[in-house]
Design a protein around this motif. Structure first.
Motif, mmCIF file in Angstrom:
data_model
loop_
_atom_site.group_PDB
_atom_site.id
_atom_site.type_symbol
_atom_site.label_atom_id
_atom_site.label_comp_id
_atom_site.label_asym_id
_atom_site.label_seq_id
_atom_site.Cartn_x
_atom_site.Cartn_y
_atom_site.Cartn_z
ATOM 1 N N ILE A 77 0.917 -1.134 -0.115
ATOM 2 C CA ILE A 77 0.024 0.055 0.026
ATOM 3 C C ILE A 77 0.899 1.289 -0.030
ATOM 4 O O ILE A 77 1.614 1.266 0.874
ATOM 5 C CB ILE A 77 -1.121 -0.032 1.194
ATOM 6 C CG1 ILE A 77 -1.773 -1.319 0.927
ATOM 7 C CG2 ILE A 77 -1.838 1.228 1.134
ATOM 8 C CD1 ILE A 77 -2.806 -1.391 2.245
ATOM 9 N N VAL A 131 -2.265 0.557 -4.501
ATOM 10 C CA VAL A 131 -1.834 -0.869 -3.993
ATOM 11 C C VAL A 131 -0.919 -1.341 -5.177
ATOM 12 O O VAL A 131 -1.360 -1.443 -6.360
ATOM 13 C CB VAL A 131 -2.574 -1.807 -3.367
ATOM 14 C CG1 VAL A 131 -1.880 -2.837 -2.991
ATOM 15 C CG2 VAL A 131 -3.343 -1.050 -2.179
ATOM 16 N N VAL A 152 -5.423 -1.331 -7.581
ATOM 17 C CA VAL A 152 -4.301 -2.178 -7.723
ATOM 18 C C VAL A 152 -3.774 -2.176 -8.941
ATOM 19 O O VAL A 152 -4.383 -2.030 -10.081
ATOM 20 C CB VAL A 152 -4.805 -3.673 -7.534
ATOM 21 C CG1 VAL A 152 -3.572 -4.503 -7.368
ATOM 22 C CG2 VAL A 152 -5.636 -4.016 -6.169
ATOM 23 N N TYR A 168 -5.925 -6.917 0.208
ATOM 24 C CA TYR A 168 -5.726 -5.412 -0.302
ATOM 25 C C TYR A 168 -6.885 -4.710 0.614
ATOM 26 O O TYR A 168 -6.510 -3.470 0.785
ATOM 27 C CB TYR A 168 -6.335 -5.384 -1.894
ATOM 28 C CG TYR A 168 -5.107 -6.005 -2.517
ATOM 29 C CD1 TYR A 168 -3.949 -5.841 -2.514
ATOM 30 C CD2 TYR A 168 -5.471 -7.044 -3.567
ATOM 31 C CE1 TYR A 168 -2.960 -6.580 -3.317
ATOM 32 C CE2 TYR A 168 -4.587 -7.497 -4.458
ATOM 33 C CZ TYR A 168 -3.316 -7.133 -4.175
ATOM 34 O OH TYR A 168 -2.391 -7.889 -4.953
ATOM 35 N N ILE A 169 -7.860 -5.008 1.046
ATOM 36 C CA ILE A 169 -8.841 -4.263 1.865
ATOM 37 C C ILE A 169 -8.868 -4.932 3.315
ATOM 38 O O ILE A 169 -10.103 -5.606 3.534
ATOM 39 C CB ILE A 169 -10.048 -4.240 1.127
ATOM 40 C CG1 ILE A 169 -9.766 -3.851 -0.207
ATOM 41 C CG2 ILE A 169 -10.921 -3.103 1.854
ATOM 42 C CD1 ILE A 169 -11.349 -3.796 -1.151
ATOM 43 N N TYR A 220 -9.270 7.494 -2.561
ATOM 44 C CA TYR A 220 -8.462 6.329 -2.951
ATOM 45 C C TYR A 220 -7.397 6.078 -2.232
ATOM 46 O O TYR A 220 -6.615 6.784 -1.677
ATOM 47 C CB TYR A 220 -8.353 6.441 -4.284
ATOM 48 C CG TYR A 220 -7.332 7.575 -4.880
ATOM 49 C CD1 TYR A 220 -5.887 6.882 -4.879
ATOM 50 C CD2 TYR A 220 -7.602 8.784 -4.800
ATOM 51 C CE1 TYR A 220 -5.156 8.035 -5.247
ATOM 52 C CE2 TYR A 220 -6.665 9.785 -5.155
ATOM 53 C CZ TYR A 220 -5.363 9.291 -5.340
ATOM 54 O OH TYR A 220 -4.333 10.332 -5.559
ATOM 55 N N LYS A 221 -6.913 4.592 -2.626
ATOM 56 C CA LYS A 221 -5.415 4.343 -2.121
ATOM 57 C C LYS A 221 -4.860 3.614 -3.253
ATOM 58 O O LYS A 221 -5.730 2.690 -4.011
ATOM 59 C CB LYS A 221 -5.345 3.642 -0.978
ATOM 60 C CG LYS A 221 -6.105 2.190 -0.795
ATOM 61 C CD LYS A 221 -6.011 1.439 0.422
ATOM 62 C CE LYS A 221 -6.658 0.274 0.622
ATOM 63 N NZ LYS A 221 -6.869 -0.406 1.928
ATOM 64 N N LEU A 225 -13.001 -2.446 -5.190
ATOM 65 C CA LEU A 225 -11.476 -2.465 -5.613
ATOM 66 C C LEU A 225 -11.513 -2.597 -7.229
ATOM 67 O O LEU A 225 -12.397 -3.127 -7.866
ATOM 68 C CB LEU A 225 -10.898 -3.966 -4.917
ATOM 69 C CG LEU A 225 -9.329 -4.192 -5.453
ATOM 70 C CD1 LEU A 225 -8.795 -4.664 -4.293
ATOM 71 C CD2 LEU A 225 -9.368 -5.098 -6.517
ATOM 72 N N PRO A 228 -16.286 -0.052 0.270
ATOM 73 C CA PRO A 228 -14.825 -0.149 -0.487
ATOM 74 C C PRO A 228 -14.904 -0.879 -2.032
ATOM 75 O O PRO A 228 -15.801 -1.751 -2.116
ATOM 76 C CB PRO A 228 -14.300 -1.306 0.474
ATOM 77 C CG PRO A 228 -14.998 -1.210 1.886
ATOM 78 C CD PRO A 228 -16.321 -1.001 1.391
ATOM 79 N N GLU A 279 -2.639 8.501 -1.182
ATOM 80 C CA GLU A 279 -4.062 8.506 -0.920
ATOM 81 C C GLU A 279 -4.495 9.827 -1.187
ATOM 82 O O GLU A 279 -3.768 11.017 -1.420
ATOM 83 C CB GLU A 279 -4.216 8.228 0.371
ATOM 84 C CG GLU A 279 -3.880 6.905 0.832
ATOM 85 C CD GLU A 279 -4.181 6.349 2.338
ATOM 86 O OE1 GLU A 279 -5.325 6.887 2.676
ATOM 87 O OE2 GLU A 279 -3.816 5.167 2.618
ATOM 88 N N THR A 329 -9.967 1.201 -3.773
ATOM 89 C CA THR A 329 -8.538 0.695 -3.730
ATOM 90 C C THR A 329 -8.000 0.247 -5.060
ATOM 91 O O THR A 329 -8.809 -0.327 -5.907
ATOM 92 C CB THR A 329 -8.539 -0.600 -2.759
ATOM 93 O OG1 THR A 329 -8.821 -0.167 -1.611
ATOM 94 C CG2 THR A 329 -7.163 -1.266 -2.949
#
Length: 365
Positions: free
Chosen positions: A43, A125, A99, A159-160, A122-123, A68, A66, A47, A97
């Motif tokens: 991660i 990964v 990826v 991932y979460i 958002y984040k 993804l 959440p 963000e 999230t």
């Protein structure tokens, strides 16, 4: 006076000892988490950081939802359009999230920070392709090797980790309904995921050219193989499309779903268990095995698919497409390409690339 100094020294020593113990415990926790979730991904500290004015404007309260989604460099415009459609059609507190791979991070960050998407939460990964060693073909010409990110959905809880429930979306989708409605569907007790069954959907008549009828298990798995026979599955069982998943992550963890999926991936590299007529759904076979008669269903309008196949424009009326809650351009023809049906719907949600690297292909261009 001497006694006070002694007491002060003792207090300082106790404080130092306490800090050492805390540090060691944190290091042990870090090691434990790494062992529980090795190489699943990193991660990054990318963000969403909003200016005070934007933060006040875009604050969304309530339970976090959440979502993804994966971001491949050559399809980054798809991710942007999908995320924009989710965000604009809901007032829910959506947290994405994303990826991706290392070489896409900078481009993605520019696109998110320099456009109206800067308002979203958002984040990012990083997916580690080494995670797939021994689980997919090593042949660089195969779709499995060429699309490592497509397997990110197998690792949802990694991932979460803080979530009990989450949504996975393919990048070639547009959401026209409120994502909160999809998030709130009820999964049956003991079910780790919900999918839209192929036989129950408005997409059920879809025939994928060159791949036969892929509405049942025999279109994805080789029922002549002993490992498949032993499972006792019916070959004519209706399949499902994993491009949209609503996951109960608590059940996913408790049932070790990720480990089960990895087992069947590894076994396929040894025994070639997938159907020879398989089209591009390289992630579907292990999911079909693991979730055989153990998944809940999604409302068909929340996954209208095959928009990327030949004849989609004849299969669906404009009125039906407008009424659909979620559209999926699975198949060869993508909405950012020249030959796709209903690309005008996708265009409404696309945000131009500020770097100029990605541009949809259109007949008039």
């Amino acid at each position: 006076m001497t006694l006070r100094r002694v007491n002060l020294v003792i207090l300082v020593l106790l404080a130092v000892a306490f800090l050492i113990i805390v540090q060691r415990n944190l290091l042990n926790l870090s090691d434990f988490l790494h062992k529980e979730n090795p190489d699943a991904g990193l991660i990054l500290p990318f963000e969403s950081e909003l200016s005070p004015d934007l933060r006040l404007e875009s604050v969304r309260k309530g339970e976090e939802i959440p979502v993804l989604i994966t971001a491949a460099e050559d399809r980054l415009g798809a991710v942007v359009a999908a995320m924009n459609s989710v965000y604009q059609n809901s007032k829910a507190n959506v947290v994405f999230t994303i990826v991706t791979l290392n070489d896409t991070v900078d481009h993605l960050n520019v696109w998110l920070s320099k456009t109206k998407l800067q308002k979203i939460k958002y984040k990012i990964v990083i997916f580690n392709p080494e995670l797939l060693n021994g689980k997919i073909s090593k042949d660089p010409q195969t779709q499995e090797a060429a699309k490592p990110l497509t397997f990110a959905r197998f690792y949802l809880p990694a991932y979460i980790p803080e979530a009990e429930k989450a949504i996975y979306l393919d990048d070639d989708i547009i959401v026209q309904g409120d994502i909160q409605e999809l998030y709130e569907i009820n999964l049956k007790p003991g079910h780790a995921a919900a999918f839209s069954d192929d036989c129950d959907s408005a997409s059920a008549k879809g025939i994928i050219r060159g791949a036969g009828n892929q509405n049942n298990y025999i279109g994805f798995l080789d029922f002549k193989k002993e490992a498949i026979k032993k499972l006792g599955m019916r070959a004519n069982t209706c399949s499902f499309n994993p491009g949209v998943i609503v996951a109960n992550l608590t059940e996913w963890r408790n049932q070790n779903v990720t480990k089960q999926l990895e087992h069947w991936m590894e076994l396929n590299t040894q025994e070639d268990l997938y159907s020879k007529t398989l089209a591009e759904s390289i992630t579907t076979p292990p999911l079909l095995i693991v979730f055989y008669k153990r998944h809940s269903t999604i409302d068909p309008l929340w996954h209208v698919r095959h928009l990327g196949t030949t004849g989609a424009g004849n299969r669906y009326s404009p009125q039906f497409v407008k009424a659909a809650k979620l559209l999926h351009w699975n198949g060869h023809y993508k909405p950012w390409g020249r030959a796709s049906s209903f690309s005008d719907v996708w265009d409404k949600w696309f945000i131009p690339d500020p770097t100029g690297k990605f541009s949809p292909v259109r007949r008039h261009s």
